[in-house]
Design a protein around this motif. Structure first.
Motif, PDB file in Angstrom:
ATOM      1  N   TRP A  18       0.825  -1.269  -0.119  1.00 32.44           N
ATOM      2  CA  TRP A  18      -0.066  -0.039   0.021  1.00 32.44           C
ATOM      3  C   TRP A  18       1.019   1.118   0.079  1.00 32.44           C
ATOM      4  CZ3 TRP A  18      -4.769   0.272  -1.683  1.00 32.44           C
ATOM      5  CH2 TRP A  18      -5.453  -1.031  -1.633  1.00 32.44           C
ATOM      6  N   TYR A  23      -0.778   6.446  -3.471  1.00 35.56           N
ATOM      7  CA  TYR A  23      -2.253   6.244  -3.002  1.00 35.56           C
ATOM      8  C   TYR A  23      -2.861   7.401  -2.756  1.00 35.56           C
ATOM      9  CZ  TYR A  23      -6.775   4.714  -1.658  1.00 35.56           C
ATOM     10  OH  TYR A  23      -8.018   4.949  -1.498  1.00 35.56           O
ATOM     11  N   ALA A  27      -6.812   8.723  -3.949  1.00 37.99           N
ATOM     12  CA  ALA A  27      -7.815   9.185  -2.966  1.00 37.99           C
ATOM     13  C   ALA A  27      -8.496  10.610  -3.454  1.00 37.99           C
ATOM     14  CB  ALA A  27      -7.553   9.087  -1.434  1.00 37.99           C
ATOM     15  N   ALA A  54      -9.035   1.449   8.224  1.00 38.17           N
ATOM     16  CA  ALA A  54      -8.153   1.341   7.061  1.00 38.17           C
ATOM     17  C   ALA A  54      -8.372   2.610   6.290  1.00 38.17           C
ATOM     18  CB  ALA A  54      -8.584   0.267   6.167  1.00 38.17           C
ATOM     19  N   ALA A  55      -7.822   3.769   7.086  1.00 39.99           N
ATOM     20  CA  ALA A  55      -8.271   5.126   6.760  1.00 39.99           C
ATOM     21  C   ALA A  55      -7.471   5.585   5.398  1.00 39.99           C
ATOM     22  CB  ALA A  55      -7.904   6.257   7.871  1.00 39.99           C
ATOM     23  N   GLY A  56      -6.135   5.106   5.074  1.00 39.45           N
ATOM     24  CA  GLY A  56      -5.298   5.409   4.241  1.00 39.45           C
ATOM     25  C   GLY A  56      -4.718   6.996   4.711  1.00 39.45           C
ATOM     26  N   ASN A  59      -9.362   9.976   3.344  1.00 37.28           N
ATOM     27  CA  ASN A  59     -10.324  10.153   2.655  1.00 37.28           C
ATOM     28  C   ASN A  59     -11.597  10.432   3.324  1.00 37.28           C
ATOM     29  OD1 ASN A  59     -11.583  10.673   0.175  1.00 37.28           O
ATOM     30  ND2 ASN A  59     -12.139   8.712  -0.266  1.00 37.28           N
ATOM     31  N   ASP A  75      -4.965   3.151  10.248  1.00 31.43           N
ATOM     32  CA  ASP A  75      -4.528   2.387   8.941  1.00 31.43           C
ATOM     33  C   ASP A  75      -2.989   1.316   9.400  1.00 31.43           C
ATOM     34  OD1 ASP A  75      -5.214   2.583   5.874  1.00 31.43           O
ATOM     35  OD2 ASP A  75      -3.033   1.871   6.131  1.00 31.43           O
ATOM     36  N   LEU A  76      -2.892   0.325   8.589  1.00 32.86           N
ATOM     37  CA  LEU A  76      -1.649  -0.365   8.476  1.00 32.86           C
ATOM     38  C   LEU A  76      -0.515   0.289   8.047  1.00 32.86           C
ATOM     39  CD1 LEU A  76      -1.318  -3.317   9.145  1.00 32.86           C
ATOM     40  CD2 LEU A  76      -1.520  -4.196   6.866  1.00 32.86           C
ATOM     41  N   THR A  77      -0.679   1.156   7.249  1.00 35.49           N
ATOM     42  CA  THR A  77       0.431   1.614   6.266  1.00 35.49           C
ATOM     43  C   THR A  77       0.759   3.200   6.861  1.00 35.49           C
ATOM     44  OG1 THR A  77      -0.461   0.571   4.486  1.00 35.49           O
ATOM     45  CG2 THR A  77       1.323   2.091   4.235  1.00 35.49           C
ATOM     46  N   LEU A  80       0.994   6.391   4.618  1.00 34.36           N
ATOM     47  CA  LEU A  80      -0.512   6.873   4.075  1.00 34.36           C
ATOM     48  C   LEU A  80      -0.979   7.810   5.205  1.00 34.36           C
ATOM     49  CD1 LEU A  80      -1.850   3.973   2.201  1.00 34.36           C
ATOM     50  CD2 LEU A  80      -0.612   5.703   1.276  1.00 34.36           C
ATOM     51  N   ALA A 100      -2.779   0.901  12.865  1.00 33.08           N
ATOM     52  CA  ALA A 100      -3.617  -0.422  13.732  1.00 33.08           C
ATOM     53  C   ALA A 100      -3.742  -1.082  12.455  1.00 33.08           C
ATOM     54  CB  ALA A 100      -4.796   0.519  14.351  1.00 33.08           C
ATOM     55  N   ASP A 101      -3.983  -2.454  12.770  1.00 33.22           N
ATOM     56  CA  ASP A 101      -4.316  -3.410  12.048  1.00 33.22           C
ATOM     57  C   ASP A 101      -5.797  -3.857  12.245  1.00 33.22           C
ATOM     58  OD1 ASP A 101      -5.065  -6.007  10.509  1.00 33.22           O
ATOM     59  OD2 ASP A 101      -3.240  -7.169  11.525  1.00 33.22           O
ATOM     60  N   ALA A 102      -6.518  -3.766  11.150  1.00 34.88           N
ATOM     61  CA  ALA A 102      -8.181  -3.696  11.177  1.00 34.88           C
ATOM     62  C   ALA A 102      -8.390  -5.241  11.812  1.00 34.88           C
ATOM     63  CB  ALA A 102      -8.795  -3.662   9.741  1.00 34.88           C
ATOM     64  N   CYS A 118     -13.885   3.262   4.522  1.00 32.39           N
ATOM     65  CA  CYS A 118     -14.419   3.674   3.134  1.00 32.39           C
ATOM     66  C   CYS A 118     -13.177   2.807   2.303  1.00 32.39           C
ATOM     67  CB  CYS A 118     -13.927   5.191   2.773  1.00 32.39           C
ATOM     68  SG  CYS A 118     -14.489   5.640   1.280  1.00 32.39           S
ATOM     69  N   VAL A 119     -13.570   1.761   1.366  1.00 27.93           N
ATOM     70  CA  VAL A 119     -13.064   1.050   0.610  1.00 27.93           C
ATOM     71  C   VAL A 119     -11.662   0.675   1.464  1.00 27.93           C
ATOM     72  CG1 VAL A 119     -14.018   1.517  -1.767  1.00 27.93           C
ATOM     73  CG2 VAL A 119     -12.036   2.684  -1.010  1.00 27.93           C
TER      74      VAL A 119
HETATM   75  C1  LIG Z   1      -8.114   1.606  -0.930  1.00 29.34           C
HETATM   76  S1  LIG Z   1      -7.129   1.983   0.382  1.00 29.34           S
HETATM   77  C2  LIG Z   1      -8.462   3.061   1.137  1.00 29.34           C
HETATM   78  C3  LIG Z   1      -8.008   4.118   2.025  1.00 29.34           C
HETATM   79  C4  LIG Z   1      -9.148   5.109   2.467  1.00 29.34           C
HETATM   80  N1  LIG Z   1      -9.997   4.736   3.584  1.00 29.34           N
HETATM   81  C5  LIG Z   1      -9.628   5.722   1.378  1.00 29.34           C
HETATM   82  O1  LIG Z   1     -10.913   5.854   1.055  1.00 29.34           O
HETATM   83  O2  LIG Z   1      -8.935   6.359   0.377  1.00 29.34           O
HETATM   84  C6  LIG Z   1      -7.210   0.608   1.363  1.00 29.34           C
HETATM   85  C7  LIG Z   1      -6.377   0.973   2.532  1.00 29.34           C
HETATM   86  O3  LIG Z   1      -6.482  -0.206   3.492  1.00 29.34           O
HETATM   87  C8  LIG Z   1      -5.369  -0.413   4.396  1.00 29.34           C
HETATM   88  N2  LIG Z   1      -5.092  -1.633   4.783  1.00 29.34           N
HETATM   89  C9  LIG Z   1      -4.964  -2.845   4.221  1.00 29.34           C
HETATM   90  N3  LIG Z   1      -5.004  -3.917   4.934  1.00 29.34           N
HETATM   91  C10 LIG Z   1      -5.199  -3.270   6.230  1.00 29.34           C
HETATM   92  C11 LIG Z   1      -5.313  -3.973   7.527  1.00 29.34           C
HETATM   93  N4  LIG Z   1      -5.057  -5.094   7.664  1.00 29.34           N
HETATM   94  N5  LIG Z   1      -5.470  -3.148   8.527  1.00 29.34           N
HETATM   95  C12 LIG Z   1      -5.689  -1.839   8.325  1.00 29.34           C
HETATM   96  N6  LIG Z   1      -5.582  -1.089   7.272  1.00 29.34           N
HETATM   97  C13 LIG Z   1      -5.372  -1.989   5.932  1.00 29.34           C
HETATM   98  C14 LIG Z   1      -4.296   0.263   3.417  1.00 29.34           C
HETATM   99  O4  LIG Z   1      -3.056   0.389   3.980  1.00 29.34           O
HETATM  100  C15 LIG Z   1      -4.930   1.329   2.540  1.00 29.34           C
HETATM  101  O5  LIG Z   1      -4.823   2.408   3.265  1.00 29.34           O
END
Ligand SMILES: C[S@@+](CC[C@H](N)C(=O)[O-])C[C@H]1O[C@@H](n2cnc3c(N)ncnc32)[C@H](O)[C@@H]1O
Length: 272
Positions: A18, A23, A27, A54-56, A59, A75-77, A80, A100-102, A118-119
């Protein structure tokens, strides 16, 4: 015997994926509308304490904070979150950014008035675990708001097109677009929620002048697409095949007025 994936290794891989490309520009330039739509559908107000999972780059977290709510963007990353932190400072918004891991949220039971994604949560590979965590951190009668790409919609199809070119998913993982399947989400949330509202929508995307435009943009900026191309980089024939398969998908969805429609599922619910 099922061989379980090595979780720290898997999470490190996902985090690195990610962080590839850019990314935050996906967004802001393509799907910004979704964050606003989710905050509005979940009826976030200044009285709420909100977790964005997973807020990235924020967004949904940024519009949530704009309502006056107290927001934690998780978010994991970290890369971002850092981009989100910079944008929040530019917009003079105050919120907390936390890695944080979801599937293993570092928050107490019932800590939030609302949890949104959000996605985002759709990309955590073990759906039941992520759903359990989502429900756990919301207080009784608190709200849940989710947006996920549907399997039949454009991004769902894009993942299906990329799948034969990608390394196999970890054992026990469920494909991300299943979170865009109403029956699957209802089952994941189960009787722990009520007042469940589900609707399908089309995001109108006007960022790409040509049918191939989205492919070239995603190849450069979207981690999952970059990762698939990286996996086949040593095989030019496979690269050409994937290029063509993605272009064909673009040709089927790109309209004469240079717009595309990307379908998503919007789910809101209340914690029982
Ligand atoms: C498509 S992006 C969406 C980000 C944001 N919510 C948006 O609307 O732009 C997917 C996000 O999921 C996060 N992600 C993936 N696996 C995850 C996990 N296990 N725990 C937390 N975040 C995770 C990625 O780091 C990435 O930021």
């Amino acid at each position: 015997m099922t061989v379980l994936p090595d979780l720290p290794d898997l999470k490190a891989k996902h985090r690195a994926m990610w962080a590839l490309g850019d990314y935050p520009s996906v967004a802001t330039d393509v799907i910004a509308e979704l964050g606003e739509a989710l905050v509005s559908a979940t009826e976030i107000t200044a009285r709420d304490t909100v977790l964005d999972i997973a807020a990235g780059s924020g967004n949904a977290s940024l519009p949530a904070a704009r309502t006056g709510a107290r927001v934690i963007a998780s978010d994991l990353t970290p890369e971002l979150l850092e981009a989100g932190r910079r944008e929040a400072a530019a917009q003079q918004l105050e919120l907390t950014w936390q890695v944080a891991d979801a599937e293993d949220l570092p928050f107490a039971d019932g800590e939030f008035d609302a949890a949104i994604s959000c996605v985002g949560i759709m990309f955590a590979p073990f759906h039941e675990r992520a759903a359990d965590e989502l429900v756990r951190v919301v207080r009784p009668r608190g709200r849940i708001g989710l947006i996920a790409w549907t399997p039949e919609g454009f991004i769902g199809e894009m993942f299906a097109v990329m799948k034969p070119f990608a390394p196999p998913p970890p054992a026990g993982a469920t494909p991300p677009p299943r979170w865009g399947d109403e029956a699957h989400v209802r089952e994941l949330l189960g009787d722990r929620v009520h007042d469940v509202r589900v609707s399908r929508h089309q995001l109108v995307v006007d960022a790409f002048a040509t049918p191939e435009g989205y492919r070239d943009f995603f190849k450069e900026r979207y981690g999952p697409t970059i990762a698939v191309y990286t996996a086949i980089a040593g095989d030019p024939a496979r690269v050409a095949e994937l290029d063509e398969a993605l272009a064909e998908l673009g040709r089927r969805h790109h309209r004469p007025d240079a717009t595309m429609q990307w379908e998503y599922l919007l789910v809101t619910a209340r914690r029982t």
